[in-house]
Design a protein around this motif. Structure first.
Motif, mmCIF file in Angstrom:
data_model
loop_
_atom_site.group_PDB
_atom_site.id
_atom_site.type_symbol
_atom_site.label_atom_id
_atom_site.label_comp_id
_atom_site.label_asym_id
_atom_site.label_seq_id
_atom_site.Cartn_x
_atom_site.Cartn_y
_atom_site.Cartn_z
ATOM 1 N N ASN A 97 0.829 -1.207 0.000
ATOM 2 C CA ASN A 97 0.000 0.000 0.000
ATOM 3 C C ASN A 97 0.859 1.252 0.000
ATOM 4 O OD1 ASN A 97 -3.166 -0.094 0.327
ATOM 5 N ND2 ASN A 97 -2.376 -1.934 1.315
ATOM 6 N N GLU A 110 -2.140 -0.013 -9.314
ATOM 7 C CA GLU A 110 -3.189 -1.042 -9.335
ATOM 8 C C GLU A 110 -2.593 -2.439 -9.185
ATOM 9 O OE1 GLU A 110 -7.143 -2.084 -11.964
ATOM 10 O OE2 GLU A 110 -5.248 -1.864 -13.038
ATOM 11 N N LEU A 157 -1.676 -2.945 -5.586
ATOM 12 C CA LEU A 157 -2.863 -3.048 -4.722
ATOM 13 C C LEU A 157 -3.584 -4.380 -4.916
ATOM 14 C CD1 LEU A 157 -4.152 0.620 -5.090
ATOM 15 C CD2 LEU A 157 -3.233 -0.427 -3.001
ATOM 16 N N LEU A 158 -3.599 -4.894 -6.134
ATOM 17 C CA LEU A 158 -4.222 -6.210 -6.354
ATOM 18 C C LEU A 158 -3.398 -7.307 -5.680
ATOM 19 C CD1 LEU A 158 -5.385 -5.847 -10.065
ATOM 20 C CD2 LEU A 158 -6.833 -5.891 -8.021
ATOM 21 N N THR A 216 -6.317 -1.146 1.621
ATOM 22 C CA THR A 216 -6.183 -1.669 0.257
ATOM 23 C C THR A 216 -7.440 -1.362 -0.548
ATOM 24 O OG1 THR A 216 -4.779 -3.471 1.062
ATOM 25 C CG2 THR A 216 -5.729 -3.740 -1.124
ATOM 26 N N LEU A 265 -7.730 1.111 -3.716
ATOM 27 C CA LEU A 265 -8.206 0.573 -4.995
ATOM 28 C C LEU A 265 -9.368 1.395 -5.557
ATOM 29 C CD1 LEU A 265 -7.941 -3.298 -4.541
ATOM 30 C CD2 LEU A 265 -7.104 -1.999 -6.514
ATOM 31 N N CYS A 288 -7.689 4.485 -6.998
ATOM 32 C CA CYS A 288 -6.905 4.111 -8.180
ATOM 33 C C CYS A 288 -7.820 3.784 -9.362
ATOM 34 C CB CYS A 288 -6.036 2.899 -7.830
ATOM 35 S SG CYS A 288 -4.787 2.522 -9.062
ATOM 36 N N SER A 289 -8.903 3.038 -9.106
ATOM 37 C CA SER A 289 -9.843 2.659 -10.175
ATOM 38 C C SER A 289 -10.480 3.887 -10.811
ATOM 39 C CB SER A 289 -10.934 1.735 -9.615
ATOM 40 O OG SER A 289 -10.373 0.548 -9.106
ATOM 41 N N SER A 321 -15.359 1.244 -9.578
ATOM 42 C CA SER A 321 -14.861 1.008 -8.213
ATOM 43 C C SER A 321 -15.983 0.521 -7.293
ATOM 44 C CB SER A 321 -14.249 2.300 -7.650
ATOM 45 O OG SER A 321 -15.256 3.303 -7.568
ATOM 46 N N TYR A 380 -15.387 -2.564 -4.905
ATOM 47 C CA TYR A 380 -14.493 -2.262 -3.774
ATOM 48 C C TYR A 380 -15.215 -1.404 -2.738
ATOM 49 C CZ TYR A 380 -10.952 -3.753 -7.167
ATOM 50 O OH TYR A 380 -10.221 -4.462 -8.097
#
Length: 289
Positions: free
Chosen positions: A207, A223, A226-227, A239, A243, A246-247, A254, A257
């Motif tokens: 992270n 990404e 984070l995945l 996380t 995400l 980031c998405s 997103s 998430y």
């Protein structure tokens, strides 16, 4: 010659978020009493970090040492919102007791609980005197929450003077660099990179690297990191939150998430902001309907 530090590896597992590894590697023979108590505190705090609050509450009895009682208070505080008032009341009683009020673990737990409550001034009353690397690191976090990077930097300097290579000093330096931003982001990334080369990769390190990447505009790399973190812990709130951000920057959905975060951590700051935005949108729609 300094005595060997039997808890060095255990502490590092804990600091870097390798909580199961901390638990699995905690069977250290022939520890002095003080070290044994610290070991047990780290193990129980690892269980707390993994969400096993009831195990901690059940296993620490009333005859346990003050540091362990403090850890039990943290488990009670986090386990049930209905416990919060009584837990904070007990905490304040203990802090006011001259016999135990200055215990460093009790002050640390007080800082953590009051930081959760977003009562940063109350937290600092108990942590600001420092005394351990963890207390100094917590002070850095509190000052950054208060947007006082100048005070955070002073705490970091104290840590650097004590032990520049300490894992917490490195982490605190990375946190401060992230808060300051600009050219400091690259320095923060290099700290997380260095930690990932020295120690097993954890969600915390992944992270950290991912947040640096996002600050530098490298959302594809963020990404990927984070995945990888999600594979290690599918319910980790940081996380999931990272995400979501980031998405959005990658133009991807997103919603899954966010749904996971809402279900597991309804009080997370990102969930509160999303809910507030949804409510405002609904009100706006109704006002023009």
């Amino acid at each position: 010659m300094a005595a060997p530090d039997h808890l060095f590896n255990l502490r590092n597992h804990f600091y870097l978020g390798a909580f199961q590894s901390a638990i699995n590697n905690s069977d250290i023979p022939n520890l002095p009493q003080e070290d044994a108590v610290e070991r047990d505190c780290l193990v129980y705090r690892s269980y707390i970090a993994l969400g096993s609050y009831q195990l901690v509450v059940n296993e620490i009895d009333d005859s346990a040492a003050t540091p362990l009682q403090a850890v039990k208070l943290l488990a009670l505080y986090l386990s049930n919102p209905d416990n919060k008032e009584s837990t904070i009341s007990s905490l304040k009683e203990w802090l006011a007791d001259p016999a135990i009020g200055n215990n460093s673990t009790l002050r640390l737990i007080a800082g953590i609980i009051f930081m959760h409550e977003e009562d940063y001034n109350e937290a600092l009353k108990h942590t600001n005197a420092g005394g351990t690397m963890e207390l100094h690191a917590l002070n850095v976090q509190i000052f950054l929450k208060m947007h006082r990077s100048d005070y955070a930097e002073r705490q970091l300097r104290v840590m650097q003077q004590t032990d520049e290579d300490h894992t917490l000093t490195q982490l605190a330096s990375a946190w401060l660099n992230l808060a300051v931003g600009g050219s400091k982001i690259q320095e923060a990334y290099l700290i997380f990179q260095d930690l990932s080369e020295k120690y097993p990769m954890t969600g915390l390190i992944l992270n950290g690297k991912a947040v640096c990447c996002m600050h530098m505009g490298n959302f594809d790399e963020a990404e990927t990191l984070l995945l990888e973190a999600l594979n290690k812990d599918a319910k980790d709130p940081e996380t999931l939150a990272n995400l979501i951000v980031c998405s959005l920057h990658l133009g991807k959905s997103s919603s899954r998430y966010l749904s996971q975060l809402k279900l597991s951590y309804p009080h997370h700051i990102l969930v509160k902001r999303a809910t507030s935005a949804e409510d405002n949108f609904e009100r706006a729609i109704q006002s023009v309907a």
